[in-house]
Enzyme design. Structure first.
Site: not given
Lengths: 396, 396
Positions: B128, B197, B222-223, B371
Site C-alpha cells: 500500500f 504491516d 477499521y477493516k 476486489r
C-alpha cells in the site's frame, strides 16, 4: 460573600451579549466549570449529530460515506471552519493528528525551508513539555541544535544560525500571552521561521496568523474549541509556503492522487499536504459539529468578555481571599494575559480537590498552581464570583 | 444460477459456527457487503455505547473521565484487546495515530536499533503506497537508502547493509499472503529487523507476532476489526525491544511521568513508549466497543471460514462467469491467500459500479481489479454465491 460584587456580577451577566450561548452547552446546575481550557464542555447538539454519523453514515452508507457523507474532505473542510477563528485564510488550515505530531511536521518543514547554515531551533522553555520533546527529536533528525529559552530571551538569541523558533502563544501554566506579532517580526528579521502553538489561545482571543505573517502554527481543538476528548489537532501553513512545505510524514492522504496508489510520492497542493493517514472520522466529525457554536460569534467579542471575566475574577479573589494565601502568576496587563488565571497557592493539589468537591472545577498544575480557565461562551460573571467565594471559604 | 451451488451454500451456512455472529452487526437486507476489508460493518451495540461516551463521559463527567472513565489508559488497554488477535503478548501493542504515523515510528526505531553500517531499508514494492512514501521519509531522516523490491525478491536482497525490512502481510491489491514466519527468520539471519504491516491480515487470519519473533508491526483497525471510519491504528513492539525503542515522535503521552510536565524527556516503559499526543478518545472508544464482537472467537476459526468462503466464491465464479472475462490475481494456494479475492477484469471500474447497484458491494482498485473482501464474522456462503451470480449476470 459581598453583596456589592454579587450585584456587579449580575449586572455584568445581564449586559453580556454572549450569555445566551451558555444554553448551547450541556452544563450542570450548581457546578462552575473552569476547566474548559483543558476539555471544553459538550455542545448540546453534538450527541444527536454523532448518533447520525455512527448509525447512518457508518452503519448504513458504510464505505460510500467517504464520498457521499464528505468524510474524505473533512480535514480541509473543518480546517476552513477553524481558519477564521485564528485569522487564517481559507485553504491554509488542515485538521488531523495530534498537536505533537503537527509540531513535528511544522518544525521539520521549517528547518528544511530555512536554508543552509541555519542549524538552531529555539524553543520556549516554559512550553507545554511535548513541544520541547518533539522539537528535540526534530532537531536530532535534521542535524540541528536545540536551545531552550524563556520567551523573553528569545528575541535577543536570534541570529544567523537560527532556523526556526517554536513558541506557545499562551503559556499553559501561567496563562501568559506572548507577543505573537512582535516576536514573529523579530524572527523574520533574523531570517528564521516562526512556529506558534495555539493550544491555549485559539477560541479565546484573536490570533491573526495571516495578518502577522506567521509561518506555521499548530493547535488542539478540545479546549476552547470544544471538539471533544482528544479531538484532532490542526496545522496551519502560510499560503506562500505551501508549495515548499516538505513534510516528514508524507502519508497517502497528502498525495496529489491518493487513489492512484502510485509508487512515487507527489505531494498534493495546499493544506492537503499536511495530511498523513486516514483521519479519525468520528472524532473529526464531533469537532465539526461542535464548531457550530461559533456561528456568528466574533472572536473579538470573546476576547472582550474573557478579559472582563478574568479581571472580575481577580477582583473577587482580591476582595475575598485572605491576603497572602494566593498570588497570581498570570500577568495583570491585558496584552500579556490569555483566558485563564493561575494562582500559586500552598497545598494547591489539596485545595483544588476540595474546590472541585464544592462544585468549582479548575485544575492543578505542579508544583503549586491552581488553574482557572474562563471560556467566554459558557462561563459567566456569577460563576467567577462564586469560584472566588468558594476559594476564600477554603482558605479563610 | 445453479441449484447445486445454491444448495451447497445453504449447507455450508447451516454448518457455519460463526454464522450467528452476523446478528451482531448492522447489515442491510438484500445487500452483500464485501468491502469489510476497506471499512468494517457497524457492530449493533456501538451506537448505544458511544451515546454514553458522548453524553455522560464527555458531557457530564468531562475532565474527570480521563481518570474515572479510563480515557487515559485506553491506548494500552485497547492494545491488549487487539494483542491476542495478532498473536502478541499483553503490554506489547498500543493503539493510536494512523498506520502511516506508526510506520514512521517503527521504521525509524528499527534503523536506530540495527546498528552501525546498516543503512538500507528494504520495502515491499507492491505495498500500500503510504508505507513506501513514509519509508522514504524515514530513510531520508536516518541517512539510509531505500530499495523497493517485490516480496519474492526480498530474501535474496538481504545483506550486511540491511537495517530494516517493511513488508505487507497481505497485499492490499492482489490479496497475496506473504510468508511472515519465513521472511522474518531470513531477515533476522541477515541481522536486520522486520516491520510487518498487518492492515489486511489482522482479524482475518492468525498472525503469530510473538511466535515468529516479529520485531515491529503496525496495522489499522477499521477493516476486519470493525473499529469505525479512520479508527486509530496500532503499533507492536517486541517485548525485548521495548527498553531500546527510540521513537522519533516522543510526545508527552509516552513520558514516564506525563503529568510531571518535566522539561526533559524520559520515556515510559513498555507499550506506552509508542504513544505520542492526546489520543482521539471518541474514535478510540468506538474501536474498543467494536472489539466486543471478538469475545470467544478464535482467530483460527475465522481463518478456516475465510478460506472456505474464498474457495467457494472462486468455485462459483468459475462455474458462473463466462470463461475469459475475469481472472483471479489472488493466489490459489491457501498458504498464499489472505481474506479477499481480486479479479482482474476489463472495465473493472464500470463493472464495480454496476455490481454495487445490484447490491453487491466490493471495490475497485486501479487499474483493473475488482476486489471482494470476505469478513467471516458477517459474510456467509450464500452471499458469496450471490456475488458470483450477479457478476456473471453483468458479464454474461
Amino acid at each position: 460573600m459581598s453583596e456589592v460584587l454579587a450585584k456587579k456580577a449580575a449586572a455584568l451577566d445581564a449586559a453580556d451579549e454572549l450569555a445566551p450561548h451558555r444554553d448551547l452547552f450541556t452544563l450542570d446546575e450548581g457546578v462552575v466549570y473552569l476547566d474548559g481550557n483543558s476539555l471544553g464542555a459538550l455542545p448540546r447538539h453534538v450527541p444527536a449529530r454523532m448518533q447520525d454519523v455512527i448509525a447512518r453514515e457508518w452503519g448504513q452508507l458504510r464505505i460510500r460515506s467517504w464520498e457521499e457523507s464528505g468524510w474524505w474532505t473533512a480535514p480541509e473542510r473543518i480546517g476552513d471552519r477553524i481558519a477564521p477563528l485564528v485569522g487564517a485564510g481559507p485553504g491554509t488550515v488542515v485538521v488531523g493528528d495530534s498537536t505533537s505530531v503537527n509540531v513535528f511536521k511544522a518544525l521539520v518543514a521549517a528547518v528544511r525551508m530555512a536554508g543552509e547554515g541555519r542549524d538552531e531551533i529555539l524553543v520556549d522553555a516554559s512550553t507545554f513539555p511535548t513541544d520541547g520533546y518533539v522539537a528535540e527529536s526534530a532537531a536530532r533528525m535534521t542535524d540541528c541544535q536545540i536551545r531552550a529559552l524563556s520567551p523573553a530571551e528569545i528575541v535577543a538569541a536570534l541570529g544567523p544560525r537560527t532556523a526556526a523558533v517554536l513558541v506557545n502563544h499562551v503559556d499553559y501554566r501561567s496563562g501568559r500571552l506572548n507577543d505573537l506579532p512582535g516576536m514573529t517580526a523579530a524572527i523574520h528579521a533574523a531570517g528564521a521561521l516562526a512556529v506558534w502553538d495555539l493550544c491555549h489561545s485559539a477560541g479565546a482571543l484573536p490570533v491573526g496568523l495571516a495578518a502577522h505573517d506567521v509561518d506555521f502554527a499548530v493547535g488542539c481543538t478540545y479546549k476552547y474549541l470544544n471538539g471533544g476528548p482528544g479531538s484532532p489537532a490542526y496545522l496551519y501553513v502560510r499560503a506562500d509556503h505551501q508549495a515548499r512545505f516538505d513534510t516528514p510524514l508524507p502519508g497517502w492522504n497528502s498525495h496529489e492522487d491518493p487513489f492512484g496508489m502510485r509508487p512515487a510520492y507527489v505531494p498534493g497542493d495546499g493544506a492537503t499536504r499536511g495530511r498523513v493517514g486516514t483521519p479519525d472520522i468520528l472524532s473529526m466529525l464531533a469537532l465539526e459539529s461542535a464548531l457550530d457554536v461559533w456561528d456568528g460569534v466574533p472572536v473579538e467579542a470573546v476576547r472582550a468578555k474573557s478579559l472582563a471575566l478574568t479581571d472580575f475574577f481577580l477582583e473577587c479573589v482580591e476582595a475575598y481571599v485572605p491576603a497572602g494565601s494566593v498570588s497570581s502568576v498570570t500577568p495583570a496587563a491585558h496584552a500579556e494575559r490569555g483566558s485563564q488565571v493561575s494562582l500559586s497557592c500552598a497545598g494547591a493539589g489539596e485545595v483544588m480537590r476540595a474546590l472541585i468537591e464544592r462544585g468549582v472545577v479548575g485544575d492543578f498544575r505542579r508544583p503549586d498552581v491552581l488553574r482557572f480557565g474562563f471560556t467566554p461562551l459558557y462561563v459567566g460573571f456569577a460563576d467567577a464570583e462564586r469560584a472566588a467565594a468558594e476559594l476564600a471559604a477554603l482558605l479563610g
